[in-house]
Design a protein around this motif. Structure first.
Motif, PDB file in Angstrom:
ATOM      1  N   ILE A 163      -4.047  11.207  -0.293  1.00 55.13           N
ATOM      2  CA  ILE A 163      -3.810   9.890  -0.896  1.00 55.13           C
ATOM      3  C   ILE A 163      -4.870   8.915  -0.391  1.00 55.13           C
ATOM      4  O   ILE A 163      -4.910   8.599   0.806  1.00 55.13           O
ATOM      5  N   GLY A 164      -5.725   8.469  -1.300  1.00 54.58           N
ATOM      6  CA  GLY A 164      -6.797   7.564  -0.886  1.00 54.58           C
ATOM      7  C   GLY A 164      -7.915   7.559  -1.906  1.00 54.58           C
ATOM      8  O   GLY A 164      -7.745   8.007  -3.055  1.00 54.58           O
ATOM      9  N   ALA A 165      -9.072   7.040  -1.486  1.00 51.41           N
ATOM     10  CA  ALA A 165     -10.237   6.960  -2.381  1.00 51.41           C
ATOM     11  C   ALA A 165     -10.900   8.327  -2.485  1.00 51.41           C
ATOM     12  O   ALA A 165     -11.069   9.020  -1.478  1.00 51.41           O
ATOM     13  N   VAL A 171      -3.461  11.467  -5.095  1.00 50.30           N
ATOM     14  CA  VAL A 171      -3.272  10.146  -5.722  1.00 50.30           C
ATOM     15  C   VAL A 171      -4.502   9.292  -5.424  1.00 50.30           C
ATOM     16  O   VAL A 171      -4.956   9.226  -4.277  1.00 50.30           O
ATOM     17  N   ASP A 172      -4.995   8.642  -6.479  1.00 48.10           N
ATOM     18  CA  ASP A 172      -6.146   7.756  -6.285  1.00 48.10           C
ATOM     19  C   ASP A 172      -5.642   6.394  -5.815  1.00 48.10           C
ATOM     20  O   ASP A 172      -5.059   5.642  -6.598  1.00 48.10           O
ATOM     21  N   LEU A 174       8.330  -0.627   0.419  1.00 48.12           N
ATOM     22  CA  LEU A 174       7.535   0.212   1.331  1.00 48.12           C
ATOM     23  C   LEU A 174       7.184   1.584   0.772  1.00 48.12           C
ATOM     24  O   LEU A 174       6.729   2.476   1.500  1.00 48.12           O
ATOM     25  N   ASN A 175       7.424   1.789  -0.542  1.00 44.98           N
ATOM     26  CA  ASN A 175       7.065   3.060  -1.177  1.00 44.98           C
ATOM     27  C   ASN A 175       5.566   3.162  -1.368  1.00 44.98           C
ATOM     28  O   ASN A 175       4.931   2.201  -1.830  1.00 44.98           O
ATOM     29  N   VAL A 176       5.011   4.322  -1.064  1.00 43.27           N
ATOM     30  CA  VAL A 176       3.587   4.554  -1.323  1.00 43.27           C
ATOM     31  C   VAL A 176       3.414   4.741  -2.836  1.00 43.27           C
ATOM     32  O   VAL A 176       4.131   5.537  -3.457  1.00 43.27           O
ATOM     33  N   TYR A 177       2.478   4.000  -3.415  1.00 41.27           N
ATOM     34  CA  TYR A 177       2.253   4.089  -4.860  1.00 41.27           C
ATOM     35  C   TYR A 177       1.844   5.508  -5.268  1.00 41.27           C
ATOM     36  O   TYR A 177       1.048   6.155  -4.573  1.00 41.27           O
ATOM     37  N   GLY A 178       2.390   5.962  -6.371  1.00 34.98           N
ATOM     38  CA  GLY A 178       1.918   7.225  -6.978  1.00 34.98           C
ATOM     39  C   GLY A 178       2.670   8.461  -6.531  1.00 34.98           C
ATOM     40  O   GLY A 178       2.449   9.542  -7.081  1.00 34.98           O
TER      41      GLY A 178
END
Ligand SMILES: Cc1cc2nc3c(=O)[nH]c(=O)nc-3n(C[C@H](O)[C@H](O)[C@H](O)COP(=O)(O)OP(=O)(O)OC[C@H]3O[C@@H](n4cnc5c(N)ncnc54)[C@H](O)[C@@H]3O)c2cc1C
Length: 607
Positions: free
Chosen positions: A291-293, A306-307, A559-563
């Motif tokens: 999860i990141g760039a 996940v982008d 606080l949910n991580v997107y995606g």
């Protein structure tokens, strides 16, 4: 390799630090049937004097301390040198090693999170009650409705009022008659500019540190479903169809030297995974989990799930100078304890265990102020800061520009300086504009070097505040009765013959003495000195900012991580913007808020 008791838990926390420990402790007490695992990279601290006795915080600053992981910023273009930061790996996280300074954010800091960064439920109206919930304000029971009186975390003045602290506050009364004094700088949540006696996260009855390890975790282990696995890194989160279903763990060889780091284990989470690894740890866990760039993950050999380019960006700290002065021999300081002088350890240790008082039950900080400049002082800070002031501070009258305090000690590795007594004037820029980043370079090894860019005086606005702070702090120091000269390596090198020259040996000046006049040349030397001396405040925030995804956010207001699903972040990496305060109070708050959010989602009553 150490293993947890089970292969599956209801909830797994990645990191047993401050916010994660609070959230896990609250949930466990509310529902003792809940199986909760906290995986912690560092060791236990239970009843260990080095962690329990507040004054021993200095001993953690020794360069060889294994509970601190050192990260070095490779981006040296602004400071002209590399900047190292130290990050705690230990049960309780920052709460086990910090300086126990009690300092709360001002109300507009919370309101910014709600309004500017679009997070309903995160304004002062909702959060101040949670600050109260954590706290047991021992100083004056029932004093007001800002403090709390039955929470697990005790707040007191500590075991002593040092003569250095009294000295600072006495000077303040005479030197700055435009500001008032208070016995409680945190008494009002929408106000600032009062000199006052700083309180501490110290139990006024026992003298012990008010940490998360002993007050949320160890005290609940026997009666709840809490379990802590220490000396173990979480390498990554495991997903099934973008739902977090578990974690992969490997031993931390610093604390499990005989384990095989090539062998990992998977532990399953039935209901939720919470990443609570702090501002340095949490973005790394996300990135190792895909999860990141894209560019960052690719370079580290991680397949993107996940982008989310905001992961690891927006790193902030409070830019700080701890300016050191020589203290007279009769000054109450913590230096002997920090150095481990047997006489001091015996005398103050005996007193501590007898009745919880004395300098062992102290952090060296007694006097301070959250400082909002007057119109004349804004002129002195100069044009570089003007735009920032107009955009960020005007209309928010509770926002200080910096806060300043006296410390009855040398702040740093006590063995790196001659054995004598010191005092320090520390000041912290409240809302620096500079930001940096924290990214992985290695997708497999949680202990590997990272790509860290610090956030220290990259921008002229921040330099302007630091210059003002240095001059102000120095005027206080040279008026204090305990002043015995200046510790030359801790100051800028001013041109020979300058009025600003630093003096190793000097006596206090009268309170009414004229201020030092700094020439343009002196100011240049001051800038160079600040680049050399500026220090991290250990108030790292922001690398998983809670804000809309399209604005670089990583988590939503729940606080949910997107995606993905089933994955939250609960630590101060989620702060979208800074607070003008030492950050322990805010980390406790994020833990309390996280517990409420998680309990609502899991249908747990009584949090
Ligand atoms: C030396 C020092 C002095 C300070 N002084 C003060 C003060 O006087 N007053 C004040 O208000 N604040 C102070 N602070 C700041 C405050 O303590 C911190 O901001 C706060 O504790 C941070 O809380 P957190 O939950 O975000 O992270 P932490 O408490 O740091 O918790 C993160 C935890 O996650 C663990 N972890 C990280 N990665 C992994 C992984 N991959 N696997 C497993 N575990 C992992 C870490 O070991 C750590 O225990 C100080 C901090 C330090 C370090």
């Amino acid at each position: 390799m150490a293993s947890p008791a089970l292969t599956e838990y209801d909830v797994i926390f990645v990191g047993a630090g401050t916010s994660g420990g609070v959230a896990a402790g609250r949930l466990a007490v509310a529902d003792p049937s809940l199986k909760i695992l906290l995986v912690e990279a560092g060791p236990h601290v239970k009843d260990d004097e080095a962690f329990v006795q507040p004054a021993k915080c200095l001993s953690h600053l020794r360069a060889d301390n294994p509970v601190f992981k050192v990260h070095v910023s490779e981006h040296s273009e602004f400071l002209g040198r590399q900047q190292a930061v130290t990050v705690p790996h230990v049960v309780g996280g920052g709460s086990s090693v910090n300086f126990t300074i009690y300092n709360r954010a001002v109300a507009s800091d919370f309101d910014d999170w709600e309004k500017v960064h679009e997070n309903p439920g995160w304004g002062a109206k909702d959060l101040v009650p949670l600050l109260r919930k954590t706290e047991n304000y021992q100083v004056a029971e029932g004093k007001d409705d800002v403090h709390g009186y039955g929470g697990p975390i005790n707040v007191s003045y500590g075991g002593k009022f040092t003569n250095v602290g009294k000295d600072f506050l006495d000077v303040a009364k005479e030197f700055d008659k435009t500001r008032t004094s208070t016995d409680d700088p945190n008494a009002v949540i929408r106000d600032t500019n009062h000199y006052g006696r700083f309180q501490k996260f110290i139990d006024g009855k026992t003298g012990k540190r008010s940490d998360v390890a002993h007050h949320f975790l160890y005290n609940n282990l026997k009666t709840t479903g809490l379990e802590i696995l220490t000396g173990t890194f979480v390498k990554r989160v495991i997903f099934e169809n973008k739902r977090a279903t578990g974690i992969e763990i490997i031993p931390n060889l610093t604390f499990q030297p005989n384990a095989d780091a090539t062998k990992s284990k998977v532990i399953r989470a039935k209901r939720l995974v919470v990443i609570s690894s702090g501002t340095f740890g949490s973005p790394q866990v996300l990135e190792r989990s895909g999860i990141g760039a894209k560019s960052i993950l690719e370079k580290a050999g991680v397949t993107q799930l996940v982008d989310l380019p905001g992961v690891g960006e927006n790193f902030q700290d409070h830019t700080t100078l701890f300016t050191t002065y020589h203290a007279t021999p009769d000054s109450d300081t913590l230096d002997g304890i920090g150095r481990g002088d047997p006489e001091d350890l015996k005398q103050f240790g005996d007193q501590f265990w007898k009745d919880g008082t004395g300098i062992m039950a102290h952090n060296g900080v007694d006097g301070g102020i959250k400082y909002r400049p007057s119109a004349a002082e804004l002129e002195a800070i100069g044009p570089d800061f003007k735009k920032r002031w107009d955009e960020y501070f005007v209309g928010k009258d509770d926002k200080p520009v910096l806060w300043m305090c006296q410390l009855s000690l040398f702040l740093g590795d006590p063995h790196s300086v001659p054995a004598r007594k010191y005092f320090t004037i520390g000041f912290f820029a409240g809302y620096p504009v500079s930001t940096g980043h924290v990214h992985i370079k290695d997708g497999q090894n949680p202990d590997a070097a990272i790509d860290f860019e610090g956030a220290y005086v990259k921008r002229p606005e921040d330099m302007a505040v630091m210059k003002f702070g240095y001059k102000l702090g120095r005027e206080f120091a040279r008026r204090m009765q305990c002043y015995d000269g200046e510790f030359v390596p801790g100051h800028p090198e001013f041109p020979t013959g300058s009025e600003a020259t630093v003096h190793t040996s000097a006596k206090p000046v009268p309170v009414g003495a004229p201020r030092i006049n700094y020439t343009a040349e002196d100011d240049k030397a001051l800038e160079a000195g600040i680049r050399k001396l500026v220090a991290p405040a250990w108030h790292f925030i922001g690398t998983n900012a809670m804000k809309p995804r399209e604005r670089g956010g990583v988590v939503d207001p729940k606080l949910n991580v997107y995606g993905v699903e089933g994955l939250k972040v609960c630590d101060i990496s989620i702060l979208p913007s800074n607070v003008c305060a030492n950050t322990y109070s805010t980390a406790l708050l994020v833990g309390e808020k996280g517990a409420v959010i998680i309990a609502e989602e899991l249908g747990i009553q009584g949090v």
